[in-house]
Design a protein around this motif. Structure first.
Motif, PDB file in Angstrom:
ATOM      1  N   THR A  33     -28.194   1.007 -35.517  1.00 58.74           N
ATOM      2  CA  THR A  33     -29.097   1.150 -35.952  1.00 58.74           C
ATOM      3  C   THR A  33     -29.217   2.838 -36.385  1.00 58.74           C
ATOM      4  OG1 THR A  33     -30.649  -0.495 -35.065  1.00 58.74           O
ATOM      5  CG2 THR A  33     -31.893   1.450 -35.395  1.00 58.74           C
TER       6      THR A  33
ATOM      7  N   THR B 263     -32.071   1.604 -43.933  1.00 55.31           N
ATOM      8  CA  THR B 263     -32.141  -0.057 -44.089  1.00 55.31           C
ATOM      9  C   THR B 263     -31.278  -0.087 -45.156  1.00 55.31           C
ATOM     10  OG1 THR B 263     -33.329  -0.113 -45.272  1.00 55.31           O
ATOM     11  CG2 THR B 263     -34.249  -0.760 -42.816  1.00 55.31           C
TER      12      THR B 263
ATOM     13  N   LYS C 250     -31.988  -5.305 -50.678  1.00 57.71           N
ATOM     14  CA  LYS C 250     -31.739  -4.902 -49.248  1.00 57.71           C
ATOM     15  C   LYS C 250     -30.112  -6.355 -48.605  1.00 57.71           C
ATOM     16  CE  LYS C 250     -31.307  -5.137 -44.661  1.00 57.71           C
ATOM     17  NZ  LYS C 250     -30.785  -3.856 -43.871  1.00 57.71           N
TER      18      LYS C 250
ATOM     19  N   ASN D 208     -30.114  -0.930 -39.657  1.00 57.31           N
ATOM     20  CA  ASN D 208     -31.080  -0.928 -38.666  1.00 57.31           C
ATOM     21  C   ASN D 208     -31.971  -2.180 -38.644  1.00 57.31           C
ATOM     22  OD1 ASN D 208     -33.481   0.254 -37.950  1.00 57.31           O
ATOM     23  ND2 ASN D 208     -33.636   1.624 -39.420  1.00 57.31           N
TER      24      ASN D 208
ATOM     25  N   LYS E  59     -35.758  -3.823 -39.282  1.00 61.08           N
ATOM     26  CA  LYS E  59     -36.801  -2.983 -39.575  1.00 61.08           C
ATOM     27  C   LYS E  59     -37.599  -3.404 -41.129  1.00 61.08           C
ATOM     28  CE  LYS E  59     -35.884  -1.043 -35.928  1.00 61.08           C
ATOM     29  NZ  LYS E  59     -35.132  -0.324 -35.713  1.00 61.08           N
TER      30      LYS E  59
END
Lengths: 459, 459
Positions: free
Chosen positions: A70, A202, A443, A453, A456
């Motif tokens: 993160t 992310t 993603k 991360n 989120k």
């Protein structure tokens, strides 16, 4: 993941100098809380890289090990965006804090992500330039890029997304990717830069950015405009925005918030629905003409008073008070947390959103303050409560829900500038529909192990 | 693929009304040529959808069949962007030409992709608004979105990318995806909108867009500024851009191009290195002040002459001549084609790029004209030749190569506004490095069969 194995600790220790990797309890605890009511899980360790190469080596290692990472900036996020909710490694970017170059002729700066916004502006100011996105808080540039931060001057100058020209990004597996370029315009390939801006860490870690700068305006003029009703104030916003006068800021404040600011800050201004405006121009003369036109429009829309005789000192006090609205509310209710609505709608829908939000607060007898970047249609409702009091907090979340649903119905968004983080993930499907599945695919393409991360943006 | 099977013809025929699918030779030939020197392969058929649902049904079918699909707008592209290089189906979007709404209070318009830019502006103009990106040609909005079109007013108003708020996109497999929203700002999820803007139809077909509009400026002022040398003219560009005067246009013209325009258009202006400027403001008075400041800066930078007494009629003639520079060159050399350099660099590098480009032309004794959107660092070199003359054309390509390499070395791009299309694919690896591989991954994710506008952007 709250503990590394001894092998992992050894491996991570070799990647940076000894003072830049810590598994100490206090460092780990410091990285579990931003200014939101959310809390992270205790991370297993903190690492402070100083170069793209280090970030690449670290992510190359953590990716192979399946360690969640993160990224951390200034910790000024309002939605838990940098909190390590799965523990693992926190990558604190604040030692990558070099301004690599300010290039006045190009109106650009090359910076590392840990540079603080105010530091950049202090430096750029020597060349008569500034980085316009201004979220109030002294965020890091990396954090601003992650959340596409913006603020009071966005109506004239745009959000962070509009100022990022080029990035160096380290992908979750350690690959280093350049995006964009230094030319003012480009139609070359997919816009990877803007895919990473607002991706909240992310998709990878930004290690370098080229930012556009703007010339510091020669002349400023602030105006406060007072109305009898919230409707009249908010309807004037659309009129001003359509006028071509291009205000640099156009903020709506309710009597309740002004009352609080008067008490806490000694502002001494009328406790009426009000607009705070600012205009920037090439000369005082040009601004006075602008102000005269603005006053005419405001009075035609029912303004009771239009004050432009605001002196430099008062102008700064006014904007400081506005910038510190959240802190002021927070301080006025010690021991409580704030839940911040950040919905944004098309300008014509702003009046009904303001009225609707105030009604929601009144109906639930919630403690909350309505204000916002009216010129952008960005509405804030700062509600005060105790997250440990399940009933009270749930009631605030219900208000948030109903405002967001209304905003999305009107073609708007659940977040104008704070990002999704933790608290707004539940609105993603509602707002983006089939687009949400495509975001998840992207993603999955860039972070197939889901290590960057985590927790989120996506539920 | 130059022929459909009878089954495919039957299937496609059922998806739209009979007058909107054609396998006729003349329709197919009409869709093999834009204004570039490139040529498409003969497509097997043309289809004219009128709704998102039809586009979705068509792509759902073609995807299953492995039929390449190339979207088509106005055919005004300069890099072969809409040419069906693998044949297959051309999807002509010009019958999706409805302006769905102009919402003046929101400063927005909702349009279908086949709306022409000038049609939109004629309609928006009734509300005192306009859509600022202006590539000169009367492109369709869909084509402008595909190529992130821009033009002379980009320095003040931005490119198409800055004006697209929301899209409906049909992905290559027929899935319908909404992106973005109608709020002026958002930090909600990945910026899918800007991923599709500039993707040149390689990721799907845009079927609806919400666009930002701007208020038509109250007052215009044009200025022509004459210099002794190209260096002095181009160096003044950076000075003006850093001044905060915010010109609405700032174009550089060489004596050679002005000479041609004088001969072809009877402009009658000095054949010297020149800047064409335009300023927009809230009043004539404000503009005169701006002009006075601009004149001072230009004279300090060595301007021989600064003319602002340009009347409305002359102003329009001037800009029409500038807009039609390409057509003028084309017409002056009948039977030849043009190869257009579209590199862009940071402003401080503009002077050396201008000089370098002129030197390249001179060294190879090529016929070419240097000009450009100087305020954006966007350089055009329109070179004239015969693609059938291999030696001559290769020499022009070498000039293009050397200019692009220099631009990329300076942090710039191979294309400021025309897009990659066919002719600039060979620069993608050079310009984007490891970012190019990520773009290919994204293409593979969204279009795994490689059917959407094949042969563009990627080699």
């Amino acid at each position: 993941m709250e503990q590394f194995t001894p092998t992992q600790i050894d491996a991570l220790s070799t990647l940076v100098s000894t003072d830049r990797f810590s598994t100490g309890q206090s460092n780990r605890e410091l990285h579990t809380k931003d200014i939101s009511p959310h809390r992270g899980r205790l991370p297993a360790g903190i690492i402070w890289p100083v170069s793209t190469e280090e970030v690449s080596a670290i992510l190359g290692y953590t990716y192979g090990q399946g360690i969640p990472v993160t990224p951390w900036g200034a910790g000024t996020s309002t939605e838990g965006n940098p909190l390590p909710v799965e523990g693992g490694l926190v990558m604190d970017m604040t030692r990558m804090d070099r301004i690599l170059a300010i290039r006045p002729q190009d109106l650009q700066a090359d910076v590392q992500p840990g540079v603080f916004r105010k530091t950049l502006n202090a430096n750029a100011g020597r060349s008569g330039l500034f980085f316009p996105p201004d979220p109030g808080a002294d965020a890091t540039i990396g954090g601003m890029i992650a959340n596409n931060a913006s603020g009071v001057q966005t109506i004239r100058y745009g959000a962070t997304r509009d100022y990022v020209m080029r990035l160096t990004v380290v992908l979750p597996d350690g690959r280093v990717i350049p995006t964009g370029g230094k030319a003012h315009k480009s139609s070359s390939g997919y816009d990877l830069t803007r895919l990473f801006v607002g991706s909240e860490g992310t998709l990878g870690v930004v290690t370098e950015a080229t930012l556009k700068l703007a010339g510091i305006p020669v002349a400023h003029l602030a105006a406060t405009v007072v109305f009898n009703t919230l409707e009249a104030a908010s309807q004037t916003v659309a009129t001003l925005m359509g006028s071509g006068l291009s205000p640099a800021a156009l903020e709506l404040l309710t009597p309740e918030l002004i009352g609080l600011m008067n008490r806490e800050k000694g502002l001494g201004i009328a406790e009426k629905p009000s607009l705070f405006c600012e205009f920037h121009g090439v000369s005082e003369a040009a601004l006075h003409e602008t102000a005269a036109l603005a006053e005419e429009l405001c009075r035609d829309s029912g303004a009771l008073d239009f004050q432009t005789g605001v002196k430099e000192r008062e102008r700064k006090d006014l904007w400081r008070a506005r910038h510190e609205a959240w802190e002021t509310i927070h301080r006025a209710f010690p021991g409580r947390e704030t839940l911040i609505v950040d919905a944004a709608v098309p300008i014509s829908s702003y009046p009904q959103m303001v009225v609707f939000s105030q009604q929601q607060l009144d109906a639930k007898k919630a403690v909350g303050f309505v204000f916002g970047h009216a010129g952008d249609g960005n509405l804030h409702v700062v509600m005060v409560g105790d997250p440990a009091d399940d009933g009270e907090w749930a009631s605030l979340e219900e208000i948030n829900d109903s405002i967001v649903h209304r905003a999305v119905d009107l073609g708007g968004t659940c977040t104008g500038e704070h990002g999704i983080g933790i608290g707004k993930r539940r609105f993603m499907q509602l707002e983006h529909g089939a687009g949400y599945a495509l975001m998840k695919q992207i993603k999955g393409l860039i972070d197939p192990r889901g290590l960057m991360n985590p927790g989120k943006m996506f539920l």
